[in-house]
Every structure is written in structure tokens, then in C-alpha cells.
Scaffold this active site. Structure first.
Site, PDB file in Angstrom:
ATOM      1  N   GLU A 250      29.112  51.864  37.529  1.00 35.28           N
ATOM      2  CA  GLU A 250      29.481  51.368  38.814  1.00 35.28           C
ATOM      3  C   GLU A 250      28.703  51.272  39.547  1.00 35.28           C
ATOM      4  O   GLU A 250      28.740  52.338  40.406  1.00 35.28           O
ATOM      5  CB  GLU A 250      30.989  51.633  39.100  1.00 35.28           C
ATOM      6  CG  GLU A 250      31.821  51.717  37.373  1.00 35.28           C
ATOM      7  CD  GLU A 250      33.100  51.774  37.601  1.00 35.28           C
ATOM      8  OE1 GLU A 250      34.379  51.883  36.753  1.00 35.28           O
ATOM      9  OE2 GLU A 250      33.130  52.177  38.678  1.00 35.28           O
ATOM     10  N   GLU A 301      40.500  41.688  41.240  1.00 32.78           N
ATOM     11  CA  GLU A 301      41.918  41.700  39.985  1.00 32.78           C
ATOM     12  C   GLU A 301      42.342  41.347  40.465  1.00 32.78           C
ATOM     13  O   GLU A 301      43.683  42.575  41.584  1.00 32.78           O
ATOM     14  CB  GLU A 301      41.176  43.008  39.197  1.00 32.78           C
ATOM     15  CG  GLU A 301      39.874  43.395  38.158  1.00 32.78           C
ATOM     16  CD  GLU A 301      39.675  43.527  37.533  1.00 32.78           C
ATOM     17  OE1 GLU A 301      40.604  44.511  36.897  1.00 32.78           O
ATOM     18  OE2 GLU A 301      38.446  44.481  38.269  1.00 32.78           O
ATOM     19  N   LYS A 304      45.507  44.586  40.748  1.00 29.53           N
ATOM     20  CA  LYS A 304      45.238  46.013  41.379  1.00 29.53           C
ATOM     21  C   LYS A 304      45.987  46.474  42.598  1.00 29.53           C
ATOM     22  O   LYS A 304      46.719  45.314  43.127  1.00 29.53           O
ATOM     23  CB  LYS A 304      44.034  46.430  40.988  1.00 29.53           C
ATOM     24  CG  LYS A 304      42.917  46.381  40.236  1.00 29.53           C
ATOM     25  CD  LYS A 304      41.414  46.963  40.648  1.00 29.53           C
ATOM     26  CE  LYS A 304      41.126  47.605  39.134  1.00 29.53           C
ATOM     27  NZ  LYS A 304      39.775  47.843  39.113  1.00 29.53           N
ATOM     28  N   GLU A 309      40.553  46.691  47.099  1.00 35.14           N
ATOM     29  CA  GLU A 309      40.856  47.228  45.498  1.00 35.14           C
ATOM     30  C   GLU A 309      40.698  45.956  44.905  1.00 35.14           C
ATOM     31  O   GLU A 309      40.428  45.467  43.729  1.00 35.14           O
ATOM     32  CB  GLU A 309      41.862  47.744  44.617  1.00 35.14           C
ATOM     33  CG  GLU A 309      42.053  49.334  45.179  1.00 35.14           C
ATOM     34  CD  GLU A 309      40.109  50.154  44.694  1.00 35.14           C
ATOM     35  OE1 GLU A 309      39.792  49.587  43.132  1.00 35.14           O
ATOM     36  OE2 GLU A 309      39.497  50.570  45.407  1.00 35.14           O
TER      37      GLU A 309
END
Length: 328
Positions: A250, A301, A304, A309
């Protein structure tokens, strides 16, 4: 506040990127490829079949998923996309039972292996030595490996785990980096297992978090960011595995939620990182080999935690690219 391309305040950001990417290229010797992590922590994301088609349309040849989602695995059949499949945290203790590990591998790997190109099984993500699950990671890795080996696929599918950079202490200077005493008893047996089986260590690297560290003055984050990767290798060398390869499982930069989290900064980071990976210019230690890196993440997303985030996606949920990246 965005750092425009003509702003003097962008200079430390550019230095951070150059130092980080230079050290990545100087120390990582896996085959070069760019993948993208596919998280599904949102309620407005495309279907799994549409996501796989989006990977193919953008020449993204590698994917990481964080659980064995059956719809995703079905969609990947025949796609030629290489896959990192995670064993979720809540399954680690269960897979210390060899029979249950065999069942998990049969259901989620072997049932698809004729049509899905599994590359790595990541047994746990960012498990820390003090976590209750830590004692389960290595036994689960061994059991998953044994199940894969029983199917004669150990040459194709490697079993590893994904760590973050906090297990290494004393990162300045980078050559002083070493795994902390608490981490050593956890990570060294794992490193030995990886070396014995020809598998890389998966590492999540986020210079963004070092860059915004409020404790550090403006002149320090570039050096701090560089240490994130360099010190990992010093730690591996001190652990007796100087030739163990690392895959960046990542690495990303958010586009909202902080003054440093802008579309301009994130785009610069991703473009430079992809450029180095795809350049295949080689390294002093392993000429002709570039890094294997997975960008985090495919989508913003929205489920989250609020803030940065939610904004690590290189695509929006509507499948629009934020940064006009070229992956292949």
C-alpha cells in the site's frame, strides 16, 4: 491549502517525493509492476464486475483485496489480473487450525486458481506485536502455505503478511533502523519463514503521515519520509535477511481532509511513484529490476472515518479518474 506548481511551499513536498522515491528505487528489488488496492468500504461503489472492467480498461494488471469476496473472485475469472488476497484479521485465529486453513484455501483460492491469477496471500494486515492476533499470524501463514503446497501451487502463490513501518525504531539515520525488541520476537520468525519459501515481505508505506507530523519542523518530514523505507531494509539486514525482497503493498496520498491533502499533491505523488516503478531503470543492488507497488486505493470510500481516510481513491465512485494516471 493547495500547493500550486509555482508555489515555494511546494518545494518541501517535492523534496519528500524525490527522497522517498529515490530510496525506494535504491533498496527494493522486486519485479516492477503497478497495482491498485480495491477496498469496498463505501455504499456508492460500482459492482465488482464493473470494477474489474475498470481495471482492465485502465491497464491495471494487479489488484489487492482485503477479504475473499466471492463476487470479486468471480469477476476476476479470465481477467489475467494478478491478485493479492488478504486473510482478514478476524480469521487469523481460526486458520491456526490446519484443517480449517485447508478449507479456507480450498474455498477461496483453489476453487478459483484455474481462472484467477493469485500472486500473494497476505495473512493479516498491519498486525502489531501487542495485538491479540499476533500469535496467530505465523501459524496461520504456515497452514495456508501447506495447503497451497499440497496443491503444488507453492511456486506460483506466495504466502506473506503485510506490516506497517512502525515496527522499525531508530530510523534516523536510516542505517540505524532496527526492529524494536517487542517487534523482533514477532517479526523475525516470520522473516525466516518468508526467506525459506522465497516470499517477499509486504510493507505499507505512507510518507503522507510523516509529512504532516505536527511534532516535526518543516525541514524534517522529507528525511523522515525517506527513513520509512530505508530503515526497513536496515532492520531486515540486522534480522539476518539482507536479501529478502519487499513489495510495497500500500502507498497513497489523500486528496482532501488536510491542508497537505490536495488533488495537486496526491496527483504528483502517484505520477512520480508510477513513473519510477514503470521505468525499470534498476537499482544499485539489483540492476534492471524495479519495485512492485500497490497504490492505495481504487476508490474514495465514504464509510471510512471522516477526514482524509475517505479520500485516498485514485478514482471516484462514479469511475472517473482524479489524476489522469497512466498505469501500464
Amino acid at each position: 491549502m493547495a500547493f500550486s506548481s509555482n508555489s515555494a511551499s511546494e518545494k518541501p513536498f517535492r523534496v519528500t517525493m524525490l527522497l522517498l522515491l529515490g530510496l525506494l528505487m535504491s533498496h527494493i528489488g522486486a519485479s516492477g509492476a503497478v497495482g491498485v488496492c480495491y477496498g469496498r468500504n463505501g455504499d456508492n461503489l460500482p459492482s465488482q464486475a464493473d470494477v474489474v472492467n475498470l481495471y482492465k480498461a485502465n491497464n491495471i494488471g494487479q489488484m489487492r483485496i482485503y477479504d475473499p469476496d466471492q463476487a470479486t473472485l468471480q469477476a476476476l475469472k479470465g481477467s489475467n489480473i494478478q491478485l493479492i488476497l488478504d486473510v482478514p484479521k478476524d480469521k487469523l485465529q481460526e486458520l491456526t487450525d490446519s484443517a480449517k486453513a485447508g478449507d479456507w484455501v480450498q474455498q477461496n483460492v483453489l476453487a478459483y486458481s484455474a481462472d484467477v491469477k493469485f500472486r500473494y496471500i497476505a495473512v493479516g494486515n498491519e498486525i502489531h506485536p501487542a495485538d491479540a492476533e499476533a500469535k496467530s499470524v505465523l501459524p496461520a501463514m504456515q497452514n495456508v502455505h501447506n495447503a497451497i503446497a499440497a496443491a503444488n501451487l507453492q511456486g506460483q502463490i506466495k504466502v506473506s503478511t503485510s506490516i506497517d513501518t512502525t515496527l522499525v525504531v531508530n530510523p534516523s539515520p536510516p542505517s540505524a533502523g532496527t526492529f524494536s525488541p517487542e517487534a523482533s520476537s514477532y517479526i523475525i520468525p516470520i522473516i525466516q519463514f518468508l526467506a525459506q519459501n522465497g516470499a517477499p515481505l509486504l510493507v505499507n508505506v505512507y510518507p503522507y503521515f510523516a509529512y504532516i507530523d505536527p511534532i516535526l519542523p518543516t525541514s524534517i518530514p522529507p528525511r523522515k519520509s525517506a527513513c520509512l523505507t530505508h530503515a526497513q531494509y536496515a532492520g531486515l539486514e540486522k534480522a539476518g535477511a539482507p536479501n529478502l525482497e519487499i513489495v510495497i503493498s500500500e502507498s497513497g496520498w489523500p486528496s482532501e481532509g488536510n491542508p497537505a491533502a490536495t488533488v495537486e499533491n496526491a496527483g504528483t505523488y502517484y505520477r512520480n511513484l508510477i513513473g519510477h516503478v514503470n521505468g525499470n531503470t534498476g537499482t544499485p543492488r539489483k540492476p534492471g529490476k524495479a519495485i512492485e507497488t500497490y497504490l492505495f486505493a481504487m476508490f474514495d470510500e465514504n464509510l471510512k472515518a471522516a477526514g482524509t481516510e475517505q479520500h485516498f481513491g485514485v478514482f471516484s465512485p462514479s469511475k472517473e479518474q482524479k489524476y489522469q494516471l497512466t498505469f501500464a
